[in-house]
Design a protein around this motif. Structure first.
Motif, PDB file in Angstrom:
ATOM      1  N   GLN A 173      56.308   0.525  78.436  1.00 10.54           N
ATOM      2  CA  GLN A 173      57.487   1.001  77.708  1.00 10.54           C
ATOM      3  C   GLN A 173      57.619   0.291  76.357  1.00 10.54           C
ATOM      4  N   PHE A 174      57.434  -1.027  76.352  1.00  7.74           N
ATOM      5  CA  PHE A 174      57.574  -1.779  75.104  1.00  7.74           C
ATOM      6  C   PHE A 174      56.437  -1.452  74.150  1.00  7.74           C
ATOM      7  N   ARG A 175      55.219  -1.342  74.648  1.00  8.99           N
ATOM      8  CA  ARG A 175      54.111  -0.996  73.764  1.00  8.99           C
ATOM      9  C   ARG A 175      54.315   0.403  73.198  1.00  8.99           C
ATOM     10  N   ALA A 176      54.839   1.308  74.024  1.00  2.00           N
ATOM     11  CA  ALA A 176      55.119   2.660  73.549  1.00  2.00           C
ATOM     12  C   ALA A 176      56.135   2.648  72.424  1.00  2.00           C
ATOM     13  N   ASN A 177      57.174   1.841  72.548  1.00  2.00           N
ATOM     14  CA  ASN A 177      58.175   1.789  71.493  1.00  2.00           C
ATOM     15  C   ASN A 177      57.627   1.133  70.231  1.00  2.00           C
ATOM     16  N   GLY A 231      55.125  -9.790  71.248  1.00  2.00           N
ATOM     17  CA  GLY A 231      54.641  -8.537  70.688  1.00  2.00           C
ATOM     18  C   GLY A 231      55.737  -7.783  69.972  1.00  2.00           C
ATOM     19  N   MET A 232      56.947  -7.839  70.512  1.00  2.00           N
ATOM     20  CA  MET A 232      58.074  -7.197  69.838  1.00  2.00           C
ATOM     21  C   MET A 232      58.365  -7.855  68.494  1.00  2.00           C
ATOM     22  N   THR A 233      58.269  -9.193  68.457  1.00  2.00           N
ATOM     23  CA  THR A 233      58.536  -9.895  67.208  1.00  2.00           C
ATOM     24  C   THR A 233      57.484  -9.546  66.170  1.00  2.00           C
ATOM     25  N   TYR A 234      56.217  -9.485  66.584  1.00  2.00           N
ATOM     26  CA  TYR A 234      55.175  -9.047  65.652  1.00  2.00           C
ATOM     27  C   TYR A 234      55.456  -7.624  65.166  1.00  2.00           C
ATOM     28  N   PHE A 288      50.776  -7.072  73.670  1.00  2.00           N
ATOM     29  CA  PHE A 288      51.070  -6.140  74.754  1.00  2.00           C
ATOM     30  C   PHE A 288      49.856  -5.991  75.673  1.00  2.00           C
ATOM     31  N   ASN A 289      48.676  -5.976  75.087  1.00  2.00           N
ATOM     32  CA  ASN A 289      47.459  -5.856  75.896  1.00  2.00           C
ATOM     33  C   ASN A 289      47.257  -7.090  76.776  1.00  2.00           C
TER      34      ASN A 289
END
Length: 772
Positions: free
Chosen positions: A484-488, A453-456, A469-470
């Motif tokens: 936290q990661f989805r928020a960022n 998800g971060m790479t996307y 993330f979901n």
């Protein structure tokens, strides 16, 4: 291109994986049940008890003594088990399936040394668990089961001491060992190799406790003596010693089946939940004194004798490392290497300690030596790649992880590491492919979904990022990290309200996590809810009164958004008391002094900011448009120096020191040649010096950045007309081109300049040649 999001990932992952080398992964798994593999002799550098035990150890040991049973066989050695239920005179004990799966004559020995035949055995499907029954009219203690979730956020940071109870092979005395538990998902990355966690054995409980042969099936207990798992295996190697005898080398972790796995399968053994004694409260976090007392009680280490062989020194070093006596551990590994220079396992063990200490260069050298001695040692290749990633040497890390994949293509962790390296190299499409391969090998790892998800996000593919993330949240709905990661990700897509919602959920999971308040404050700033942002910075300072960054950020909000300059300067002064070398604070205080027309104070702070190195070398965060070049990323060092030069240039202009202003603007342009702020400063300085020719040239340069800047050309044209500048001195307007869309059509300003040029031609038919 390296992005801010991946820089954030380093920090979060560092916390999430506890320094990644906190516990080791071993190249070979030895499943220790009732068999004695290869006739190996166990050499334990620790004893079960010491003269002075803590209250915690005493309590746990007493409970363990009452619930742990020994399981003997006629032909397959011994194992262990734990009593978990009773119905009438029938007792139920839980053990590892491999302890009792072979056809044999099994006997269960209770804590009072009575022997009972095993009446019935049920092997649970898909996991290394079995329920055995015996009948007795005596009363035996039933284990209390700790039916709670291990908090991946708080318990990782604070560590959770756990205990393993069982009967080592060939010994009648029960052994209690202590160690640290890893989060289930993190354990797959730290301890996982295809020999340990790939099979359908349910080994999702990973811990650093020593576990000897015969202890399989024994109880894994928390600090309150409650059953949280069944001990099943250990990541060890078998090595021949100087006498040609086989000994076990313990470089890895112990592995067990979580008690929740059994609870989900209890019906297979025709057991009902009401038969079990369950508690859902979590154990208290131990303080430093209690932890030290546990170490002193159950890690009574004695150095090997002078004539001890290499394996004794290696096992001793491994034990020292587990109790965080790192320097002594390194010395023990060095001693093993001195005795046996080609002892690749000792180099590997030394590398693990160095990784724990964040000495990545030295760790890499140790892993490199291990692979030189044994090029097939794929776990060392994996660790080499991890060290290189930590050092920012992503090309080399990619080469090493590819080497590991060539040796072992079924390890999903390797594909995750490859994805990580590729993302930092800006090869995001390939990073996606590698992460997808990791997911194919292990679709239950929320961590891989989270980082894909971060790479996307890095690719700007919002829907795919949020979808990953979901998916991660469906696997682990209580994970602070996913929120936290989805928020960022939401922050980077400027979905500030959604970011705030996720961060608020994460804060509910861990109200003392400072990073969460900091991220939420950024989101509040994005929504221009500055009072709420300040409230979050206040909370950070309540949790950590010495947090210089919180003072700095609160000052930024007060000074830049609320124009509360005195309050901002007060906070900046506090930040500099805590960190006198905080370059960014000097820079921001200088900017406020400039606004207050305290130019000499501003100059002093700009000078100091330029003298200092930045606080760290992370990528600057352009989320909220705080950077003058939106959408770009600079190292913090370059960004600070650019701002300092630009702003000091403006301060020199205010002080009418125009040559110094020009020099600073030129230095700023050298750092950021495509940023308009430095050109504006230099243009203003030239204008004040009366050098309208250079001013006009800069104006045309500015027009290539922003059409709004073309108004400066209009001003320049007025000067041209007034001072009768010749045609040759007038800058040439760039021709319309596809590469310069700003000039795809003539603007009114260009029309006016064109007319001005024609007028000059009429007045000055002869144009002198200008010198350089």
């Amino acid at each position: 291109m390296k992005s801010y999001f991946y820089t954030l990932a380093i920090a979060v992952l560092g916390n999430f994986l506890i320094l990644s080398g906190a516990y080791s992964n071993s190249p070979i798994l030895t499943v220790r049940g009732n068999a004695i593999e290869l006739g190996a002799k166990e050499r334990s550098p620790f004893s079960a008890k010491s003269a002075s035990q803590t209250e915690i150890v005493d309590r746990v040991d007493k409970i363990a003594q009452q619930i742990t049973v020994r399981i003997d066989s006629k032909n397959n050695g011994n194992g262990s088990g734990v009593i978990i239920a009773k119905q009438g005179n029938t007792y139920y004990a839980l053990t590892a399936a491999h302890v009792v799966k072979n056809p044999d004559l099994y006997t269960l020995i209770t804590p009072d040394a009575r022997k009972y035949p095993i009446a019935q055995t049920t092997l649970l499907e898909g996991v290394d668990l079995a329920v055995i029954q015996f009948t007795s009219d005596r009363t035996y203690t039933i284990a209390t089961i700790g039916n709670y979730s291990f908090n991946a956020q708080k318990d990782l940071a604070d560590s959770q001491w756990i205990f393993v109870s069982g009967f080592p092979g060939g010994e009648s005395q029960r052994l209690l060992t202590a160690g640290k538990r890893l989060n289930q998902d993190v354990g797959k990355f730290i301890a996982k190799d295809v020999f340990s966690l790939a099979a359908n054995n349910g080994y999702e409980l990973v811990y650093s406790n020593q576990s000897r042969r015969g202890m399989s099936g024994g109880a894994v207990l928390d600090a309150q003596g409650r059953l949280i798992g069944i001990n099943a295996a250990s990541e060890d190697e078998i090595e021949s010693d100087s006498r040609g005898e086989y000994v076990e080398i313990s470089l890895g972790n112990s592995l067990g089946v979580p008690i929740k796995t059994f609870l989900n399968l209890a019906a297979q053994a025709k057991m009902e939940m009401q038969w079990l004694k369950l508690e859902t409260s979590k154990p208290p976090i131990l303080n430093e004194l209690q932890e030290n007392e546990i170490r002193n009680s159950l890690f009574n280490l004695t150095p090997p004798s002078q004539n001890a062989d290499t394996t004794a020194w290696l096992n001793y070093g491994n034990q020292l490392w587990r109790i965080e006596r790192d320097d002594e551990a390194i010395a023990a590994f060095d001693k093993a290497i001195q005795l046996k220079p080609d002892f690749y396992q000792a180099y590997y063990g030394k590398g693990l300690v160095l990784t724990t200490l964040n000495k990545d260069e030295l760790a890499f050298a140790a892993y490199q030596k291990a692979t030189e001695i044994d090029p097939q040692f794929y776990s060392a290749w994996r660790r080499r790649a991890m060290s290189l990633n930590a050092l920012g040497k992503y090309d080399q890390a990619l080469a090493d992880v590819n080497k590991a994949i060539a040796l072992q293509s079924d390890d999903f962790v390797l594909y995750w590491h490859r994805s990580y390296s590729l993302a930092f190299l800006g090869r995001n499409d390939e990073a996606i492919q590698s992460a997808t391969k990791a997911i194919e090998l292990n679709p239950k790892s929320f961590i891989v979904y989270m980082y894909r998800g971060m790479t996307y996000t890095n690719l700007g593919e919002k829907e795919k990022a949020i979808a990953d993330f979901n998916r991660a949240l469906r696997i682990n709905p209580k994970s602070l990290q996913i929120y936290q990661f989805r928020a960022n990700s939401y922050l980077l897509f400027k979905e500030f309200a959604l970011a705030i919602a996720d961060l608020t959920k994460a804060i509910a999971l861990n109200p003392e996590n400072i990073a969460l308040y900091n991220s939420r404050a950024l989101a509040y700033r994005g929504r221009q809810e500055y009072d709420r942002a300040i409230a979050d910075y206040n909370k950070i300072l309540e949790l950590d009164p010495k947090n210089a960054e919180a003072y700095k950020e609160r000052a930024f909000v007060c000074g830049n958004y609320l124009q509360q300059y005195d309050r901002a300067i007060s906070d900046q002064n506090e930040a500099l008391k805590l960190d006198p070398n905080y370059a960014e604070v000097y820079l921001e205080r200088a900017q406020i002094y400039h606004r207050l027309q305290k130019y000499q104070l501003a100059l002093a702070d700009f000078d100091r900011a330029l003298q200092l190195e930045p606080k760290n070398s992370s990528v600057y965060n352009p989320i909220l448009g705080d950077s003058p070049q939106k959408g770009k990323t600079l190292t913090q060092k370059d960004f600070h120096r650019y701002l300092a030069y630009v702003n000091r240039s403006m301060t020199y202009i205010a002080l009418k020191e125009y040559q110094k202003a020009i020099a600073d603007a030129i230095d700023a342009i050298a750092i950021q040649p495509n940023n308009q702020m430095a050109y504006i400063a230099r243009s203003q300085a030239y204008s004040n010096l009366g050098d309208y020719q250079k001013n006009c040239a800069i104006a045309v340069k500015l027009s290539t950045f922003n059409p709004i800047m073309q108004m400066l050309i209009t001003i320049a044209a007025m000067f041209i007309t007034s001072y009768k500048i010749t045609q040759k001195q007038l800058p040439i307007i760039p021709k319309p081109s596809r590469s310069n869309p700003i000039f795809s059509r003539l603007t009114p300003i260009e029309v006016m300049l064109t007319k001005t040029r024609k007028n000059i031609q009429k007045r000055s038919p002869t144009i002198p040649k200008l010198s350089n």
